[in-house]
Design a protein around this motif. Sequence first.
Motif, PDB file in Angstrom:
ATOM      1  N   ALA A  62      42.340  52.318  29.331  1.00 16.57           N
ATOM      2  CA  ALA A  62      41.161  52.719  28.551  1.00 16.57           C
ATOM      3  C   ALA A  62      40.417  51.494  28.032  1.00 16.57           C
ATOM      4  CB  ALA A  62      41.585  53.616  27.388  1.00 16.57           C
ATOM      5  N   PHE A  63      41.155  50.472  27.615  1.00 20.29           N
ATOM      6  CA  PHE A  63      40.507  49.245  27.128  1.00 20.29           C
ATOM      7  C   PHE A  63      39.718  48.555  28.235  1.00 20.29           C
ATOM      8  CE2 PHE A  63      40.581  44.645  26.619  1.00 20.29           C
ATOM      9  CZ  PHE A  63      39.937  44.515  25.395  1.00 20.29           C
ATOM     10  N   TYR A  64      40.358  48.390  29.394  1.00 21.80           N
ATOM     11  CA  TYR A  64      39.675  47.679  30.485  1.00 21.80           C
ATOM     12  C   TYR A  64      38.524  48.483  31.082  1.00 21.80           C
ATOM     13  CZ  TYR A  64      43.069  43.942  30.357  1.00 21.80           C
ATOM     14  OH  TYR A  64      43.820  42.879  29.960  1.00 21.80           O
ATOM     15  N   LEU A  65      38.626  49.802  31.074  1.00 25.31           N
ATOM     16  CA  LEU A  65      37.507  50.609  31.556  1.00 25.31           C
ATOM     17  C   LEU A  65      36.295  50.487  30.640  1.00 25.31           C
ATOM     18  CD1 LEU A  65      39.218  53.877  32.821  1.00 25.31           C
ATOM     19  CD2 LEU A  65      37.919  52.230  34.167  1.00 25.31           C
ATOM     20  N   ALA A  66      36.538  50.354  29.343  1.00 23.11           N
ATOM     21  CA  ALA A  66      35.428  50.272  28.393  1.00 23.11           C
ATOM     22  C   ALA A  66      34.887  48.860  28.248  1.00 23.11           C
ATOM     23  CB  ALA A  66      35.884  50.784  27.034  1.00 23.11           C
ATOM     24  N   SER A  67      35.653  47.864  28.623  1.00 22.40           N
ATOM     25  CA  SER A  67      35.186  46.483  28.466  1.00 22.40           C
ATOM     26  C   SER A  67      34.340  46.068  29.671  1.00 22.40           C
ATOM     27  CB  SER A  67      36.373  45.534  28.293  1.00 22.40           C
ATOM     28  OG  SER A  67      37.118  45.484  29.482  1.00 22.40           O
ATOM     29  N   ASP A  68      33.783  44.884  29.592  1.00 25.62           N
ATOM     30  CA  ASP A  68      32.925  44.376  30.660  1.00 25.62           C
ATOM     31  C   ASP A  68      33.701  43.972  31.911  1.00 25.62           C
ATOM     32  OD1 ASP A  68      30.682  44.748  29.143  1.00 25.62           O
ATOM     33  OD2 ASP A  68      30.668  42.694  28.353  1.00 25.62           O
ATOM     34  N   THR A  69      35.011  43.834  31.792  1.00 28.19           N
ATOM     35  CA  THR A  69      35.788  43.372  32.942  1.00 28.19           C
ATOM     36  C   THR A  69      35.945  44.443  34.005  1.00 28.19           C
ATOM     37  OG1 THR A  69      37.851  44.001  31.865  1.00 28.19           O
ATOM     38  CG2 THR A  69      37.082  41.730  31.545  1.00 28.19           C
ATOM     39  N   GLY A  70      35.724  45.690  33.648  1.00 29.40           N
ATOM     40  CA  GLY A  70      35.840  46.779  34.613  1.00 29.40           C
ATOM     41  C   GLY A  70      37.279  47.258  34.757  1.00 29.40           C
ATOM     42  N   PRO A  71      37.479  48.238  35.625  1.00 25.75           N
ATOM     43  CA  PRO A  71      38.827  48.806  35.747  1.00 25.75           C
ATOM     44  C   PRO A  71      39.785  47.810  36.413  1.00 25.75           C
ATOM     45  CG  PRO A  71      37.399  49.740  37.400  1.00 25.75           C
ATOM     46  CD  PRO A  71      36.526  48.895  36.504  1.00 25.75           C
ATOM     47  N   THR A  72      41.015  47.876  36.017  1.00 26.02           N
ATOM     48  CA  THR A  72      42.046  47.052  36.626  1.00 26.02           C
ATOM     49  C   THR A  72      43.180  47.954  37.089  1.00 26.02           C
ATOM     50  OG1 THR A  72      43.597  45.243  36.306  1.00 26.02           O
ATOM     51  CG2 THR A  72      43.117  46.575  34.389  1.00 26.02           C
ATOM     52  N   PHE A  73      43.677  47.658  38.259  1.00 25.29           N
ATOM     53  CA  PHE A  73      44.758  48.467  38.810  1.00 25.29           C
ATOM     54  C   PHE A  73      46.114  47.813  38.597  1.00 25.29           C
ATOM     55  CE2 PHE A  73      40.988  49.766  41.157  1.00 25.29           C
ATOM     56  CZ  PHE A  73      41.009  51.122  40.863  1.00 25.29           C
ATOM     57  N   ALA A  74      46.124  46.632  37.993  1.00 24.71           N
ATOM     58  CA  ALA A  74      47.394  45.944  37.740  1.00 24.71           C
ATOM     59  C   ALA A  74      48.261  46.740  36.773  1.00 24.71           C
ATOM     60  CB  ALA A  74      47.137  44.547  37.199  1.00 24.71           C
ATOM     61  N   THR A  75      47.641  47.322  35.749  1.00 28.28           N
ATOM     62  CA  THR A  75      48.436  48.097  34.791  1.00 28.28           C
ATOM     63  C   THR A  75      49.021  49.341  35.453  1.00 28.28           C
ATOM     64  OG1 THR A  75      46.437  49.218  34.036  1.00 28.28           O
ATOM     65  CG2 THR A  75      47.145  47.295  32.792  1.00 28.28           C
ATOM     66  N   LEU A  76      48.265  49.974  36.306  1.00 29.53           N
ATOM     67  CA  LEU A  76      48.786  51.143  37.021  1.00 29.53           C
ATOM     68  C   LEU A  76      49.919  50.752  37.961  1.00 29.53           C
ATOM     69  CD1 LEU A  76      48.610  54.163  37.664  1.00 29.53           C
ATOM     70  CD2 LEU A  76      46.933  53.586  39.416  1.00 29.53           C
TER      71      LEU A  76
END
Length: 129
Positions: A62-76
Amino acid sequence: MSATDFPLWLQWLIAIFALLGAAVALLGSWGLLRLKTYYERVHAPAIIATMGCWLIMWASTAFYLASDTGPTFATLLIAVFVAVTVPISTIFLMRAALFRDRRAHRAVPPSISSTSLARTPPPPPAKLS
């Protein structure tokens, strides 16, 4: 965009997921201290680590989706890796402990099949004709 620029509801959502994940991890650690035997203790971190990891993963997603960096799949990927490896390694550790204790002629928990067979009622007696 910093975390303080997020809407208030999103800040609360991220905080709730992160705190729930931390609380679940603390609960698993407490289970390690509270439970007496290895066979009881092995379940607390195995079950709780996976759930705590998934809650933290949702917070960071949720943090990375809302920030400017965009979605990250590393956490998944980390959460999927933990969800796959923790149960498998727990099974191997439990089997190794059972093997070691059986060879040393120590008391081990009863087999599931033997306890379920012991609880089934005996068949009714056959009628004589």
